[in-house]
Scaffold this active site. Structure first.
Site: not given
Ligand SMILES: [Zn+2]
Length: 245
Positions: A57, A59, A61-62
């Protein structure tokens, strides 16, 4: 199969964890969180071996190391095409990452093929199945052979169905069970949620992932309570860990 943990953390990197990133068989990269490129280097692995990236996804942090990987590949003379799978918006993100950072596209001697995936699609020549998580952003759960990875999600039946009988489930475990309300409010799972899904799916190994700096103090508690609720093998991911299965 082999999994190298390049980032077991969440939200933002800490001194011990980069954010979400898992390399399967040195070729398939699931998520590309900040700090993961440095861990790939520390593990002595080659970025140009990677032939496909699967984003759960959109976001930070990814995905925040996406530009770092692309530039690392460019400066190490990659020539082979790179496939990038992800939810709708992944193509635009890559385009922005390159153009907004003034990356001279002529430096990239390889093609990037983006594939926007809808949950339920079977992709990568039929070798990867997907399902939909429940998260604040559109989240894809991936299964490749005996490996299954949730990205970020509340506990959902779709994970148990997709992961059925697999050897290794990497399930997000963002909070301990006593913070269940908070976990579900923010579209995440607790360690006990992860354990229950692993039990429903009857997997062999459950790896708890997505440990934020704030929840680091609760990591041991999360591991213990997951073990109490799932009788297969349970481990807490750590950066640079290598799992063979
Ligand atoms: Zn995350």
């Amino acid at each position: 199969m082999k999994v190298n943990v390049l980032g077991s953390g969440a939200t933002s990197p800490s001194s011990r964890r980069a954010c979400a990133s898992y390399l399967v068989d040195e070729k398939y990269l699931f998520d590309i969180g900040p700090g993961s490129y440095m861990n790939l280097m520390k593990a002595g692995l080659d970025q140009n071996m990677i032939n496909a990236v699967f984003i759960s996804h959109l976001h930070g942090d990814h995905v925040y190391d996406l530009g770092v990987f692309l530039w690392g590949m460019a400066t190490r003379e990659r020539k082979e095409k790179l496939l990038v799978y992800g939810p709708k918006g992944i193509a635009a993100l890559i385009s922005h990452v390159l153009s907004d950072a003034n990356t001279p596209v002529s430096f990239l001697k390889f093609d990037i093929e983006t594939v926007e995936v809808s949950a339920g699609d079977t992709i990568h020549g039929g070798s990867v199945q997907t399902a939909m998580g429940e998260h604040a952003a559109y989240d894809l759960i991936y299964r490749m052979g005996d490996f299954c990875y949730t990205g970020d999600t509340r506990p959902v039946l779709a994970t148990a169905t997709l992961a059925k009988g697999c050897k290794m489930l990497l399930h997000e475990s963002s909070f301990p069970a006593r913070l269940e309300k908070e976990a579900h409010t923010y579209w995440h799972s607790t360690s006990v949620d992860a354990a229950r899904i692993a039990a429903m799916a009857d997997v062999e190994n459950l790896i708890l992932v997505h440990i934020s700096p704030v929840q680091e103090v609760n990591a041991a508690e999360m591991l213990e309570e997951a073990k109490e609720n799932f009788h297969g093998r349970v481990m807490l991911a750590s950066d640079l860990a290598e799992f063979l299965f």
